[in-house]
Design an enzyme around this catalytic site. Structure first.
Site, PDB file in Angstrom:
ATOM      1  N   ASP A 250       1.030  -1.290   0.019  1.00  0.00           N
ATOM      2  CA  ASP A 250       0.022   0.110   0.038  1.00  0.00           C
ATOM      3  C   ASP A 250       0.845   1.125  -0.069  1.00  0.00           C
ATOM      4  O   ASP A 250       2.037   1.275   0.236  1.00  0.00           O
ATOM      5  CB  ASP A 250      -1.071   0.091   1.289  1.00  0.00           C
ATOM      6  CG  ASP A 250      -1.951  -0.950   1.298  1.00  0.00           C
ATOM      7  OD1 ASP A 250      -2.246  -1.479   0.161  1.00  0.00           O
ATOM      8  OD2 ASP A 250      -2.721  -1.192   2.156  1.00  0.00           O
ATOM      9  N   LYS A 272      -3.332   2.349  -2.191  1.00  0.00           N
ATOM     10  CA  LYS A 272      -4.451   2.895  -1.686  1.00  0.00           C
ATOM     11  C   LYS A 272      -4.294   3.988  -0.782  1.00  0.00           C
ATOM     12  O   LYS A 272      -3.524   3.821   0.426  1.00  0.00           O
ATOM     13  CB  LYS A 272      -5.213   1.637  -1.196  1.00  0.00           C
ATOM     14  CG  LYS A 272      -5.722   0.665  -2.067  1.00  0.00           C
ATOM     15  CD  LYS A 272      -6.341  -0.474  -1.320  1.00  0.00           C
ATOM     16  CE  LYS A 272      -7.787   0.127  -0.752  1.00  0.00           C
ATOM     17  NZ  LYS A 272      -8.689  -1.049  -0.599  1.00  0.00           N
ATOM     18  N   MET A 385      -8.399   7.335  10.478  1.00  0.00           N
ATOM     19  CA  MET A 385      -8.774   8.175   9.277  1.00  0.00           C
ATOM     20  C   MET A 385      -9.624   9.099   9.804  1.00  0.00           C
ATOM     21  O   MET A 385     -10.704   9.192   9.104  1.00  0.00           O
ATOM     22  CB  MET A 385      -9.215   7.350   8.071  1.00  0.00           C
ATOM     23  CG  MET A 385      -8.309   6.260   7.672  1.00  0.00           C
ATOM     24  SD  MET A 385      -9.099   4.681   6.676  1.00  0.00           S
ATOM     25  CE  MET A 385     -10.022   3.824   7.962  1.00  0.00           C
TER      26      MET A 385
END
Length: 472
Positions: A250, A272, A385
């Site tokens: 990633d 990602k 996040m």
């Protein structure tokens, strides 16, 4: 990633002339160093000291008791200027370059064509540790640590491998079959026998292993790369990175971690990031299945832990449906790294007895997230996040009854060199998204246990509060 100014390499000196010029301890040290090789050592010394004379005799080196002249360089593979006189060493180095002979000048890295590393000798295995001349004492300290790690008889195993190379080349096809054979040999019963001194038994076991049907099965490891710091990578993760034929990683996985894999491993970036998914999840799963069914060993590197907001469940399901064997290698999740950086307990007796991992995305609407009720009951909540929805998280929790003074910590780039820790209370959390100086991944911690935090350094969540603190 830092770049080296020198390329590490091993220079073949067997049976070749290596010239050492000098009379004192520095020349003696270089003579002893070269004495660990099968080079033909020639020492030029006008007035050899007792230490040098003893080393020359012990190592059966050639000694020319005379002043240096450029003719001494004829036929030399390497030269060492070790007179400990700067002007004379410079003259020797200049003569060596004119003759096209690589030269090392003791304690003068700026004059060196090559640097002599600290060496761990397990011939034919050698480990060389260098600092490009910047800190030779540090190289010696590292050497001591490696000496303690490597069995004194490890050279026996390397010698056995050297003797088997021709047989392996005849019996096993080039490529993956050979690589897997060597991996099994160096980490199994063959190695155990060789290290115990049973070379004949080790050779027999290796021959039996070669006669077996080659292992051509594929395998996938779902590996947690941790929050970013390479020294937080687990030992198992480091090991499987060295076994992988393919590394699928990633965007949040640092280049330094990816570089810990085999140099010849194929690297596939699936990049990602929030709001910019270069490769759809279904395609990532398809890559893992494709490579595994092709018989390749695959490491799927994910930031943090693969089982916490890493979508490992979808990848495990795809691998299981395709019949591809896999294993999960856990990593340090961002919540733990952030709490460690903030020096904040996530649970605290009498205050917080539960911990919630949550994603801020489900707080973007008007509906109270499922985890909010646990926060109201005293749980510490780690919101992944969460920077862009920090205001929504704060509003929902305050509307639901959580005190606006509940302690909050936000950690940007947890456990990395550019990490930043912010502290405040729930009423200030909404200011986080508006801060232009915060643009890295942020993990938010909310709960009364955070009142016990003792960070080494931290900023205020509110820039206004920060200015007030600075003014005070």
């Amino acid at each position: 990633m830092p770049r080296l100014s020198s390329f590490p390499a091993f220079h073949r000196v067997e049976g070749r002339k290596v010239l050492i010029v000098g009379s004192g301890p520095a020349a003696a040290a270089k003579t002893r160093l070269l004495g660990e090789t099968s080079a033909r050592i020639v020492v030029v010394s006008g007035t050899p000291g007792a230490e040098l004379l003893a080393d020359v005799e012990r190592l059966d080196a050639s000694l020319l008791v005379e002043a240096f002249n450029p003719g001494h360089l004829e036929g030399a593979a390497l030269a060492f200027a070790a007179t400990e006189d700067e002007a004379e060493d410079r003259r020797i180095a200049a003569a060596a370059r004119t003759a096209g002979v690589p030269v090392n000048v003791v304690d003068r890295p700026e004059l060196c064509d090559f640097i002599t590393p600290a060496i761990v000798n397990r011939a034919p295995l050698a480990v060389a540790i260098g600092t490009e001349g910047a800190a030779p004492v540090l190289a010696r300290h590292v050497r001591a640590k490696i000496e303690a790690l490597l069995a004194p008889d490890l050279g026996r195993l390397a010698g056995l491998a050297e003797g088997l190379r021709g047989t392996v080349a005849r019996l096993l096809p080039a490529g993956e079959a050979r690589r897997r054979f060597w991996a099994r040999m160096f980490d199994g019963p063959v190695a155990a026998r060789a290290l115990s001194g049973d070379i004949a038994g080790a050779r027999s076991a290796a021959m039996r292993m070669m006669a077996e049907e080659p292992d051509a099965s594929g395998f996938v490891w779902l590996v947690g790369a941790g929050p970013g710091a390479t020294d937080l990578l687990t030992l198992r993760a480091q090991r499987v990175l060295q076994e992988a034929d393919v590394i699928v990683y990633d965007a949040l996985v640092p280049e330094e971690v990816v570089a810990m894999g085999r140099r010849d491993a194929e690297r596939i970036s699936v990049g990602k990031r929030k709001g910019r998914h270069e490769v759809p999840q279904a395609e990532i799963s398809a890559i893992l299945v494709r490579e595994g069914k092709a018989g390749r060993r695959v490491v799927r590197l994910k930031s943090g832990d693969p089982l916490i907001f890493g979508r490992a469940g979808e990848e495990m399901a795809a691998l299981a449906d395709a019949g591809v064997p896999y294993e999960v290698v856990p990593g340090v999740t961002a919540a733990f790294a952030a709490a460690a950086s903030a020096r904040a307990p996530l649970t605290l007796r009498g205050i917080a007895s539960s911990l919630v991992f949550a994603t801020g995305h489900d707080a973007d609407g008007r509906t109270l997230p499922d985890w909010a009720g646990l926060a109201l009951q005293g749980a510490t909540v780690a919101v992944y996040m969460g920077r862009s929805v920090a205001a929504a998280v704060a509003d929902r929790l305050i509307e639901a009854g959580l005190s606006a003074e509940t302690p909050v910590a936000a950690v940007e780039n947890a456990a990395q060199a550019d990490e930043r820790v912010f502290f405040g209370d729930l009423s200030e959390l909404s200011m986080l998204a508006a801060r232009p100086d915060v643009d890295g991944p942020v993990l938010i911690l909310i709960g009364r246990a955070l009142a016990q935090a003792r960070p080494a350094a931290a900023d205020a969540l509110s820039p206004k509060a920060r200015r007030t603190t600075e003014a005070a």
